[in-house]
Structure formats: C-alpha cells, structure tokens
Design a protein around this motif. Sequence first.
Motif, PDB file in Angstrom:
ATOM      1  N   PHE A   1      -4.553  27.284 -29.859  1.00 23.27           N
ATOM      2  CA  PHE A   1      -5.346  27.643 -28.685  1.00 23.27           C
ATOM      3  C   PHE A   1      -6.674  26.884 -28.682  1.00 23.27           C
ATOM      4  N   ALA A   2      -7.303  26.761 -29.852  1.00 20.42           N
ATOM      5  CA  ALA A   2      -8.553  26.010 -29.951  1.00 20.42           C
ATOM      6  C   ALA A   2      -8.335  24.539 -29.598  1.00 20.42           C
ATOM      7  N   GLN A   3      -7.187  23.986 -30.026  1.00 19.76           N
ATOM      8  CA  GLN A   3      -6.880  22.594 -29.697  1.00 19.76           C
ATOM      9  C   GLN A   3      -6.673  22.421 -28.192  1.00 19.76           C
ATOM     10  N   ASP A   4      -6.021  23.410 -27.574  1.00 21.02           N
ATOM     11  CA  ASP A   4      -5.811  23.350 -26.128  1.00 21.02           C
ATOM     12  C   ASP A   4      -7.149  23.388 -25.384  1.00 21.02           C
TER      13      ASP A   4
ATOM     14  N   GLU B   1     -11.128  20.528 -22.154  1.00 20.10           N
ATOM     15  CA  GLU B   1     -12.517  20.081 -21.999  1.00 20.10           C
ATOM     16  C   GLU B   1     -12.591  18.568 -21.858  1.00 20.10           C
ATOM     17  N   GLN B   2     -11.801  17.865 -22.695  1.00 15.90           N
ATOM     18  CA  GLN B   2     -11.824  16.404 -22.628  1.00 15.90           C
ATOM     19  C   GLN B   2     -11.224  15.902 -21.321  1.00 15.90           C
TER      20      GLN B   2
ATOM     21  N   THR C   1     -18.886  24.030 -16.345  1.00 17.43           N
ATOM     22  CA  THR C   1     -18.899  24.412 -14.921  1.00 17.43           C
ATOM     23  C   THR C   1     -17.534  24.896 -14.449  1.00 17.43           C
ATOM     24  N   LEU C   2     -16.521  24.812 -15.302  1.00 14.11           N
ATOM     25  CA  LEU C   2     -15.168  25.181 -14.886  1.00 14.11           C
ATOM     26  C   LEU C   2     -15.023  26.686 -14.704  1.00 14.11           C
TER      27      LEU C   2
ATOM     28  N   LYS D   1      -6.136  23.913 -14.179  1.00 13.55           N
ATOM     29  CA  LYS D   1      -5.833  22.546 -13.756  1.00 13.55           C
ATOM     30  C   LYS D   1      -5.801  21.595 -14.942  1.00 13.55           C
ATOM     31  N   PHE D   2      -6.745  21.718 -15.850  1.00 14.99           N
ATOM     32  CA  PHE D   2      -6.851  20.773 -16.962  1.00 14.99           C
ATOM     33  C   PHE D   2      -6.155  21.244 -18.237  1.00 14.99           C
ATOM     34  N   TRP D   3      -5.573  22.426 -18.184  1.00 18.65           N
ATOM     35  CA  TRP D   3      -4.944  22.964 -19.390  1.00 18.65           C
ATOM     36  C   TRP D   3      -3.732  22.101 -19.776  1.00 18.65           C
ATOM     37  N   PRO D   4      -3.565  21.793 -21.060  1.00 19.95           N
ATOM     38  CA  PRO D   4      -2.434  20.944 -21.511  1.00 19.95           C
ATOM     39  C   PRO D   4      -1.096  21.528 -21.074  1.00 19.95           C
TER      40      PRO D   4
END
Length: 307
Positions: A274-277, A282-283, A294-295, A302-305
Amino acid sequence: MTAAVVVIAHGATLPAEALSILRSSHAVYAASDVDPGVFGVPSLGDAQVRDLVLIAGSRREPRAAELIRSGARVLEAPVPPLVEAAEVMDRLRSPGGCPWDAVQTHESLRQYLVEETYELLDAIEEGDRAALREELGDVLLQVLFHARVAAEDSDDPFGIDEVASELVAKLVGRHPHVFTDAPRVETVGDQNLKWEELKQAEKSRQSIVDGVALGQPAVALAGKLGQRSGRAGIPLDLFPEGSEAAAQLFRVAATARRAGIDPEGELRAVAKRFAQDIRAAEQAARDTGLEPTTLEADGWRKFWPNS
C-alpha cells in the motif's frame, strides 16, 4: 600463598570481572609488557609490593609469571567463539574505550534491539542479501552489548560464554531425538508438540500462555495466542466476541495463525504494498504537473496504480 591478582589484558581490553577489583584496590600496577598510560596506573618496575593487582599482557611476563607461581589469582578476558566481535565490544566498554558505550544499560539499549530486529526483518522480506548480512551483524552487536553489560553486574554477572552455553544446553535438550537415543520425531507437527511439552517441563509452566511475550506487536500476539490455544484444543467459538474492530482483528489474526499463516508478516506485506502504491500515485501526479498534496479522492483514484 599470595593475595595478588594478575589481570591479563588483550591490548587495552580488560576482563569484565576485573573492573570491580581494579576500582577497589589501592595497589594496581602495570607490568613491563603493557603501557601504564593506557590504564592510568604506574609501572611496577622493580618495586616489591605484596597483595597487588598487576595488569599484564601475558602470563609469561616475568613479574606476572612469578606472581602466578606464588598462587596469584589470574583474571583473563574470555575468548568466545566470535573472538574479534566480542573483544571489540569489550574494548568499547573498558576504560579508555567509547564514552557512549560505557554508560549504556540494558534499559537504554532496548530501543536499539527493537529497531535492529525490524531492520533485519525488512532485509529478509526484501530478499536483500547484503542488507541481511549487515543487519544480522547489528542484531549480534546487541547480543554482545547486552552480554557485556551483564558481565559487569555486581550481583549476578554473566557474559557471552554463559549465554552461549545456556543456548547450547537448550538446543541439545530440546532435540533429544538428535543428540540422544530418544525416539525419532518424523514430522514438523510432532516436533512442535514435543517442543511445547519440553518447554512446559523446563520452565515449570502452569499455563499454556506462560512464556508468551505480551509486549510484542498486537497482531503477532493475537496470532501467537491463537496458535497456543489451538494446540491445547480451545475451540474458535471461545475467541473474544463482539463487533468492535479490536475483537474482529483478534479473531482474524488468531485464526490465520492456526491455519499456518503469519498474520504479522502478511499484514506488514500488504501495508508495504500500500505504501508503494501511494508513492507510485504521487509520482504519477507529479509527472503530470500536479502536487500530490492537492489531490482529492477522485484524483487519487485517477493516478492509483493499475486503476
């Protein structure tokens, strides 16, 4: 018969049992094969002193040998199997060693033992062989450190040799099928049951939960209690009841351990993924020019792996 004491030093390292004698004696001298300045005592030279404490580098030093022949007590730093590591630790705790190391206690070192153990655990989970080797050394340091501190205790001293000897006795005693003519144990399950019986007898335990470390992480503790209670035949319906999160967590962890799953390790693995995700999301946000702070919910989705 002389009341003299000959203390054999290895470099600048003194045996732990000699420290109280050195502190209490008013006649401490350095033999010809050690540097008096290292120990802060005068050189014996040709002086004839009775009932002295002589620090020497070897039993063969002339005055040391003479005193030994006269019946002097000899104190020499032990040479454990892990010679260099143990002697370095001895040096750090001896006069002229490290000021920080010299003032540590079992209590002050507790946090480091916990930290190093978790770093070792992380190295194992990551499969990092270089880190594994380093972290094993750091855990070993904690064992050597605590053993050296214990050796200086005035009421109940013991050192690394006693620790190792007790470990050997325990290993041999708990494996009679290996070291004696006892009947062989064929399966892991049978071995676990036999271990519990032997530990129960060794420690005169009155309860199946005696010996369970209650200070361990809660999930690991619940798992351990689930395992112990399972071996005793305690049914699952006697687990803590209730719909609150704590009771549910206990039942999940205890039941998992009974099924042969390490709940602490499995939960930690999920948490690390979960921490890696989070880092990946974030990246991904930064790559599009957005600041992760700001997310909102939809932005994280949207940006979740693999979303």
